[in-house]
Design a protein around this motif. Structure first.
Motif, PDB file in Angstrom:
ATOM      1  N   SER A  46       0.492  -1.254   0.092  1.00 31.33           N
ATOM      2  CA  SER A  46      -0.345  -0.549  -0.362  1.00 31.33           C
ATOM      3  C   SER A  46       1.130   1.082  -0.172  1.00 31.33           C
ATOM      4  O   SER A  46       0.602   2.532  -0.771  1.00 31.33           O
ATOM      5  N   ASN A  47       2.238   0.932   1.007  1.00 29.08           N
ATOM      6  CA  ASN A  47       3.091   2.139   0.018  1.00 29.08           C
ATOM      7  C   ASN A  47       2.728   3.002  -0.972  1.00 29.08           C
ATOM      8  O   ASN A  47       2.747   4.207  -0.820  1.00 29.08           O
ATOM      9  N   PRO A  48       2.913   2.319  -2.355  1.00 31.88           N
ATOM     10  CA  PRO A  48       2.965   3.269  -3.220  1.00 31.88           C
ATOM     11  C   PRO A  48       1.528   4.305  -3.547  1.00 31.88           C
ATOM     12  O   PRO A  48       1.898   5.785  -3.941  1.00 31.88           O
ATOM     13  N   PHE A  49       0.690   4.015  -2.818  1.00 34.18           N
ATOM     14  CA  PHE A  49      -0.297   5.037  -2.657  1.00 34.18           C
ATOM     15  C   PHE A  49      -0.231   6.243  -2.210  1.00 34.18           C
ATOM     16  O   PHE A  49      -0.404   7.246  -2.864  1.00 34.18           O
ATOM     17  N   TYR A  50       0.609   6.599  -1.547  1.00 30.84           N
ATOM     18  CA  TYR A  50       1.200   8.093  -0.974  1.00 30.84           C
ATOM     19  C   TYR A  50       1.912   8.431  -1.604  1.00 30.84           C
ATOM     20  O   TYR A  50       1.935   9.841  -2.514  1.00 30.84           O
ATOM     21  N   ASN A  51       2.881   8.036  -2.473  1.00 33.83           N
ATOM     22  CA  ASN A  51       3.847   8.239  -3.054  1.00 33.83           C
ATOM     23  C   ASN A  51       3.209   8.927  -4.900  1.00 33.83           C
ATOM     24  O   ASN A  51       3.369   9.763  -4.990  1.00 33.83           O
ATOM     25  N   ASN A  52       2.026   8.342  -5.060  1.00 30.94           N
ATOM     26  CA  ASN A  52       1.371   8.188  -6.412  1.00 30.94           C
ATOM     27  C   ASN A  52       0.476   9.426  -6.325  1.00 30.94           C
ATOM     28  O   ASN A  52       0.377   9.973  -7.827  1.00 30.94           O
ATOM     29  N   MET A  53      -0.430   9.250  -5.605  1.00 32.79           N
ATOM     30  CA  MET A  53      -1.443  10.129  -5.365  1.00 32.79           C
ATOM     31  C   MET A  53      -1.644  11.564  -4.129  1.00 32.79           C
ATOM     32  O   MET A  53      -2.666  12.461  -5.095  1.00 32.79           O
ATOM     33  N   LEU A  54      -0.409  11.989  -3.665  1.00 35.07           N
ATOM     34  CA  LEU A  54      -0.346  12.586  -3.096  1.00 35.07           C
ATOM     35  C   LEU A  54       0.453  13.875  -2.905  1.00 35.07           C
ATOM     36  O   LEU A  54       1.389  13.699  -4.576  1.00 35.07           O
ATOM     37  N   ASN A  55      -0.469  15.167  -4.143  1.00 37.26           N
ATOM     38  CA  ASN A  55       0.410  15.932  -4.985  1.00 37.26           C
ATOM     39  C   ASN A  55       1.722  16.696  -3.957  1.00 37.26           C
ATOM     40  O   ASN A  55       1.396  16.994  -2.799  1.00 37.26           O
ATOM     41  N   LYS A  56       2.666  16.394  -4.809  1.00 34.32           N
ATOM     42  CA  LYS A  56       4.142  17.279  -4.517  1.00 34.32           C
ATOM     43  C   LYS A  56       4.055  18.608  -4.490  1.00 34.32           C
ATOM     44  O   LYS A  56       5.302  18.983  -4.734  1.00 34.32           O
ATOM     45  N   SER A  57       3.432  19.196  -5.575  1.00 34.46           N
ATOM     46  CA  SER A  57       3.669  20.335  -5.378  1.00 34.46           C
ATOM     47  C   SER A  57       2.453  21.617  -5.504  1.00 34.46           C
ATOM     48  O   SER A  57       2.029  22.012  -6.410  1.00 34.46           O
ATOM     49  N   TYR A 285      13.331  15.399  -1.766  1.00 34.70           N
ATOM     50  CA  TYR A 285      12.869  16.678  -1.637  1.00 34.70           C
ATOM     51  C   TYR A 285      11.457  17.290  -3.107  1.00 34.70           C
ATOM     52  O   TYR A 285      11.141  16.593  -4.220  1.00 34.70           O
ATOM     53  N   HIS A 286      11.486  18.849  -3.082  1.00 32.24           N
ATOM     54  CA  HIS A 286      10.841  19.429  -3.721  1.00 32.24           C
ATOM     55  C   HIS A 286      11.287  20.374  -4.073  1.00 32.24           C
ATOM     56  O   HIS A 286      12.571  21.198  -4.435  1.00 32.24           O
ATOM     57  N   ASN A 287      10.726  21.477  -5.018  1.00 32.19           N
ATOM     58  CA  ASN A 287      10.996  22.829  -5.648  1.00 32.19           C
ATOM     59  C   ASN A 287      10.413  24.082  -5.090  1.00 32.19           C
ATOM     60  O   ASN A 287      10.417  25.026  -5.810  1.00 32.19           O
ATOM     61  N   ALA A 288       9.798  23.954  -4.079  1.00 33.71           N
ATOM     62  CA  ALA A 288       9.361  25.495  -3.601  1.00 33.71           C
ATOM     63  C   ALA A 288      10.177  26.568  -3.395  1.00 33.71           C
ATOM     64  O   ALA A 288       9.933  27.880  -3.928  1.00 33.71           O
ATOM     65  N   THR A 289      11.099  26.266  -2.475  1.00 34.28           N
ATOM     66  CA  THR A 289      11.555  27.381  -2.820  1.00 34.28           C
ATOM     67  C   THR A 289      13.084  28.032  -4.029  1.00 34.28           C
ATOM     68  O   THR A 289      12.443  29.040  -3.888  1.00 34.28           O
ATOM     69  N   ALA A 290      13.056  27.111  -4.760  1.00 40.61           N
ATOM     70  CA  ALA A 290      13.967  26.971  -6.152  1.00 40.61           C
ATOM     71  C   ALA A 290      13.004  28.272  -7.133  1.00 40.61           C
ATOM     72  O   ALA A 290      13.285  28.618  -7.564  1.00 40.61           O
ATOM     73  N   SER A 381      18.058  22.064   4.256  1.00 38.68           N
ATOM     74  CA  SER A 381      18.914  20.895   3.083  1.00 38.68           C
ATOM     75  C   SER A 381      19.894  21.236   2.854  1.00 38.68           C
ATOM     76  O   SER A 381      20.796  21.120   1.415  1.00 38.68           O
ATOM     77  N   GLY A 382      20.867  20.831   3.125  1.00 33.88           N
ATOM     78  CA  GLY A 382      22.214  21.170   3.294  1.00 33.88           C
ATOM     79  C   GLY A 382      22.825  22.708   2.877  1.00 33.88           C
ATOM     80  O   GLY A 382      24.305  22.073   2.401  1.00 33.88           O
ATOM     81  N   ARG A 387      18.599  25.780  -4.586  1.00 38.49           N
ATOM     82  CA  ARG A 387      19.601  25.184  -5.468  1.00 38.49           C
ATOM     83  C   ARG A 387      17.147  24.241  -6.218  1.00 38.49           C
ATOM     84  O   ARG A 387      16.474  24.173  -5.498  1.00 38.49           O
ATOM     85  N   ASN A 388      17.527  24.182  -7.481  1.00 35.96           N
ATOM     86  CA  ASN A 388      16.404  23.214  -7.998  1.00 35.96           C
ATOM     87  C   ASN A 388      15.857  21.739  -6.792  1.00 35.96           C
ATOM     88  O   ASN A 388      17.438  20.901  -6.795  1.00 35.96           O
ATOM     89  N   ASP A 389      14.934  21.862  -6.718  1.00 38.85           N
ATOM     90  CA  ASP A 389      14.352  20.604  -6.264  1.00 38.85           C
ATOM     91  C   ASP A 389      15.336  20.096  -5.378  1.00 38.85           C
ATOM     92  O   ASP A 389      15.817  18.964  -4.672  1.00 38.85           O
ATOM     93  N   ARG A 390      15.976  21.537  -4.178  1.00 39.90           N
ATOM     94  CA  ARG A 390      16.461  20.920  -2.658  1.00 39.90           C
ATOM     95  C   ARG A 390      15.387  21.789  -1.961  1.00 39.90           C
ATOM     96  O   ARG A 390      16.200  21.530  -0.650  1.00 39.90           O
ATOM     97  N   SER A 391      14.013  21.115  -1.428  1.00 46.73           N
ATOM     98  CA  SER A 391      13.646  22.191  -0.674  1.00 46.73           C
ATOM     99  C   SER A 391      13.155  21.139   0.227  1.00 46.73           C
ATOM    100  O   SER A 391      12.672  19.743  -0.681  1.00 46.73           O
ATOM    101  N   THR A 392      12.950  21.435   1.170  1.00 47.21           N
ATOM    102  CA  THR A 392      12.818  19.705   2.692  1.00 47.21           C
ATOM    103  C   THR A 392      11.784  20.125   3.398  1.00 47.21           C
ATOM    104  O   THR A 392      11.277  19.132   4.045  1.00 47.21           O
ATOM    105  N   CYS A 393      11.431  20.948   3.710  1.00 47.23           N
ATOM    106  CA  CYS A 393      10.103  21.468   3.992  1.00 47.23           C
ATOM    107  C   CYS A 393       8.882  20.380   4.163  1.00 47.23           C
ATOM    108  O   CYS A 393       8.381  20.353   2.884  1.00 47.23           O
ATOM    109  N   ASP A 394       7.692  20.522   5.090  1.00 49.89           N
ATOM    110  CA  ASP A 394       6.947  19.313   4.607  1.00 49.89           C
ATOM    111  C   ASP A 394       5.867  20.079   4.121  1.00 49.89           C
ATOM    112  O   ASP A 394       5.520  21.084   4.350  1.00 49.89           O
TER     113      ASP A 394
END
Length: 602
Positions: A46-57, A285-290, A381-382, A387-394
Motif C-alpha cells: 500500500s505504500n505506493p498510494f502515498y507517493n503516487n496520489m498525494l500532490n507534491k507541488s 525533495y520538492h522545488n518550492a524555494t527555487a 537542506s544542507g 537550488r532546483n529541487d532541494r526544498s525539504t519542508c514538509d
C-alpha cells in the motif's frame, strides 16, 4: 505492462487504459503464498498510494490569484484546450492496485492488520475517485480487480456521479470507523489515520454540495444539502475529538507564525493532519524555494486581485480606501492582514534566518508580488535549499485550518451558520495572526462590493447569508494560498469566469525610481521605451514595454501576459475535462463531456 517491485517479487499491474488491462497477467497465476501474509506485506503493497496520489507541488497551481510566466491551457482557454489522445488524468493503475489489495488482504493472518489496511485502501479509493469526479464528472466505478475475461465490465458506460459518490461515502465511512484512532498510533502526520479520513470526507462533501448547488445539478438520490450536512458532520468530528485534539499552530507571534508553519522542516503535529515527508538525509525533495527564487523556475507571483483581497489590519476592506486602484506598492502594503507580509515580500522583508532586507525581485516574479510561502531558511537542506529541487519542508495534505474553513462554508451554504460557529472556526484562524473577528450580522448587512462584483468577485452568491459566504471565501483564498485549492474552488462555485481575468501585478505611475523595500534606497528604476538605459547607483533598471509591460502602455499595472492570446472561460465546456480519444475509441460506451468535440460520432 508496468512492473512494481514488492518484497523482491514483481507483480504485473497495468490498468492505464482498457487495452492495457486486456494484456494483464492474472494475479491468480502468481503464487499467493508469498504475498499478503503479514502486516508488513500489506504495508509495502500500500505504500505506493502515498507517493503516487498525494500532490507534491501544490504551490505552483495557477489561478486568477497566482500565476507564473507560462500560463496553463486552462487559463489560456479556447483552442489551447483540446481533447487529448490519451492520458490527461484518465489513468487507473492505482485503482487496480487498491482493488487487488482488497481482494487478497484476508490472506493475512493478522486480523487487525487486515482491517487497518483495508481501511487505508478504501481511504485512498475514495481519494482516487474524488480526483476523477472533479476532473470528469461521471466515471466508471470499479470495486473489484479486473482481468482480460471481464470485457463487459472493462467496456461499460460511465456511472453517474451520484453512484460514485455513494460508494465513496461507503469507503470513507469504513475508513473512519477502522483506521487508527489512538494518540500513540497517530503521532506521525505522515500516515493516514481516521482524522485524515474525516478531513477527506469533509472536503469532498463540501465540494459536491457546493458544486450541485451552484451548478443547479439535481440527480436522483441525495441533494446538495445532504452533502453539505455530511461535510459539517465530518469536520465536527475532528473539531470535537478529545482523544487527539488538533489546533492551529501558534507561538503567540502573529507577525510570523503563519510563515513559520510552512517553512519548518517538519510538519507541525498540532495542525497538520496529513503531510508529505521531505528529508535532506534521505534525498527526498520538492522545488518550492527555487520555484520562487530562481528566474528559470516559473517566476511566480500573486495577482493584484489577490493582494486587493487582503483586509486592512483593522478588518475593513482595502478596496474601501480612496485611491486604492493606483496605490503604490509601499502604500498598499501598510496596515494589512499580517498574512500578506507572510505570503509575499513586503517592505522590510527579511528571509527566515537572515537580516538583510530584500525587495521584491521583478526578475523572478511576473507580477512583482513575490511569494515567500514555503521558502526556507537558506541554511536548510544542507545549505542547498535555493537550488532546483532541494526544498525539504514538509507539505500539507490536510491541515486543521482547512477543516475549520470547510465547516464554516458548509454551514453558511446550508443557512445554519451562527456567530458561535464563526467564533470556533474563521475567528480562530484570524486570531492566530491578530486580525479582528468576523461578525456575521455586519457581514450580511453590508456585503463587500469587491467580492460580489463580476469583475472581481462572485455575483452568483445570493440570499441572507451572502455577506458571510463572501467573507468565508475571502478567508479561504488567503489562508489556503498556494495550497492547490483555488482552481477547484472556482469550479465548484461555478465561477470559471475568474480564470480568464487579467493577471495584473504592481502599479507604477510611469518611468521613475522606486523604493520597494522601504529602506529609502532605490530598488527599481523604470525608463521609457526606446530611451537610453539610465545609470543607477542601486537596484535594477527595466525598460517599459520590453522588460516590464504595463497595462496602460507607459504606466499602469505590471501585465506580463498582456500580449498573450487568451480566450474567456467556456461555461458550457470547461468545468469538466474531456475523455481522451483513445479511450472512447476503445470503449464506445463512454460518452464525451459537453462541449468537447473529439471527432467521434458513435
Amino acid at each position: 505492462m508496468k512492473r512494481i517491485i514488492i518484497a523482491s517479487m514483481t507483480l504485473l499491474m497495468g490498468f492505464t487504459a482498457c487495452n492495457d488491462m486486456l494484456d494483464l497477467q492474472p494475479l491468480s497465476e502468481i503464487s499467493q503464498s508469498d504475498y499478503f501474509q503479514t502486516e508488513t506485506d500489506l504495508q509495502l503493497f500500500s505504500n505506493p498510494f502515498y507517493n503516487n496520489m498525494l500532490n507534491k507541488s501544490p504551490y505552483d497551481r495557477q489561478s486568477d490569484l497566482y500565476v507564473c510566466q507560462n500560463l496553463p491551457d486552462e487559463m489560456l482557454g479556447g483552442t489551447k484546450r483540446t481533447v487529448p489522445a490519451s492520458g490527461s488524468g484518465w489513468t487507473w493503475t492505482d485503482l487496480r492496485r487498491m482493488n487487488t489489495l482488497l481482494a487478497y488482504a484476508d490472506q493475512c493472518k493478522d486480523e487487525n492488520a487486515v482491517i487497518k489496511y483495508k481501511a487505508l485502501t478504501r481511504f485512498f479509493r475514495a481519494f482516487f475517485y474524488f480526483e476523477k469526479v472533479k476532473r470528469f464528472g461521471d466515471v466508471p466505478w470499479y470495486e473489484v480487480e479486473l482481468g482480460s475475461a471481464d470485457g463487459e465490465l472493462l467496456y461499460k458506460a460511465r456511472d453517474s456521479r451520484e453512484l460514485v459518490m455513494t460508494h465513496m461515502m461507503e469507503d470513507i465511512d469504513y475508513a473512519i470507523a477502522n483506521l487508527p484512532n489512538k494518540k500513540k498510533e497517530t503521532s506521525s502526520p505522515y500516515r493516514v489515520n481516521k482524522y485524515a479520513a474525516m478531513a477527506l470526507k469533509a472536503q469532498f462533501c463540501l465540494y459536491e454540495g457546493t458544486y450541485r448547488k451552484y451548478h443547479q445539478l439535481s440527480l436522483e438520490g441525495h441533494d446538495y444539502k445532504y452533502y453539505l450536512e455530511q461535510s459539517v458532520a465530518a469536520a465536527q468530528l475532528i473539531m470535537e475529538d478529545s482523544d487527539y485534539p488538533y489546533k492551529l499552530y501558534s507561538t503567540n507571534h502573529p507577525e510570523s507564525d503563519y510563515l513559520t508553519l510552512f517553512a519548518e522542516e517538519n510538519a507541525n503535529m498540532d495542525e497538520y493532519i496529513l503531510a508529505i515527508k521531505f528529508d535532506y538525509g534521505l534525498s527526498i525533495y520538492h522545488n518550492a524555494t527555487a520555484h520562487t527564487l530562481v528566474p528559470t523556475q516559473g517566476r511566480p507571483g500573486l495577482t493584484r486581485k489577490m493582494v486587493n483581497t487582503y483586509l486592512m489590519k483593522d478588518g475593513t476592506a482595502f478596496t474601501n480606501q480612496s485611491g486604492w486602484q493606483e496605490m503604490s506598492f509601499i502604500d498598499e502594503m501598510k496596515n494589512r492582514d499580517p498574512r500578506l507580509s507572510q505570503s509575499i515580500r513586503t517592505p522590510g522583508y527579511t528571509r527566515i534566518g537572515t537580516t538583510i532586507v530584500l525587495p521584491p525581485d521583478l526578475s523572478t516574479s511576473v507580477t512583482g508580488y513575490q511569494p515567500i510561502k514555503f521558502v526556507q531558511d537558506p541554511k536548510a537542506s544542507g545549505g542547498n535549499v535555493d537550488r532546483n529541487d532541494r526544498s525539504t519542508c514538509d507539505l500539507p495534505v490536510y491541515r486543521y485550518a482547512e477543516v475549520l474553513l470547510n465547516y464554516a462554508e458548509a454551514k453558511a451554504e446550508l443557512g445554519t451558520l451562527t456567530q458561535a460557529d464563526l467564533d470556533k472556526t474563521i475567528n480562530l484562524i484570524r486570531r492566530r495572526v491578530g486580525m479582528p473577528d468576523l461578525n456575521m450580522g455586519t457581514a450580511n448587512a453590508s456585503p463587500d462590493r469587491y467580492l460580489s462584483e463580476a469583475e472581481t468577485g462572485y455575483p452568483n452568491v445570493a440570499g441572507t447569508n451572502k455577506g458571510v459566504i463572501l467573507e468565508i471565501r475571502r478567508e479561504r483564498a488567503i489562508e489556503l494560498n498556494q495550497e492547490g485549492f483555488r482552481f477547484n474552488d472556482l469550479v465548484r462555485w461555478k465561477a470559471g469566469y475568474c480564470i480568464g481575468q487579467s493577471t495584473y501585478g504592481m502599479y507604477f505611475p510611469g518611468p521613475g525610481a522606486y523604493d520597494l523595500s522601504g529602506d529609502g534606497k532605490v530598488d527599481v528604476t523604470l525608463y521609457a521605451n526606446g530611451t537610453p538605459k539610465p545609470t543607477v547607483s542601486s537596484g535594477v533598471a527595466y525598460e517599459i514595454g520590453k522588460e516590464i509591460i504595463l497595462s496602460g502602455g507607459d504606466k499602469g499595472y505590471i501585465y506580463y501576459h498582456k500580449n498573450i492570446e487568451r480566450t474567456p472561460f467556456n461555461e458550457v465546456r470547461d468545468y469538466l475535462y474531456p475523455i481522451p480519444i483513445n479511450e472512447r475509441s476503445l470503449n464506445h460506451n463512454l460518452t464525451q463531456n459537453p462541449g468537447w468535440n473529439d471527432g467521434l460520432s458513435f
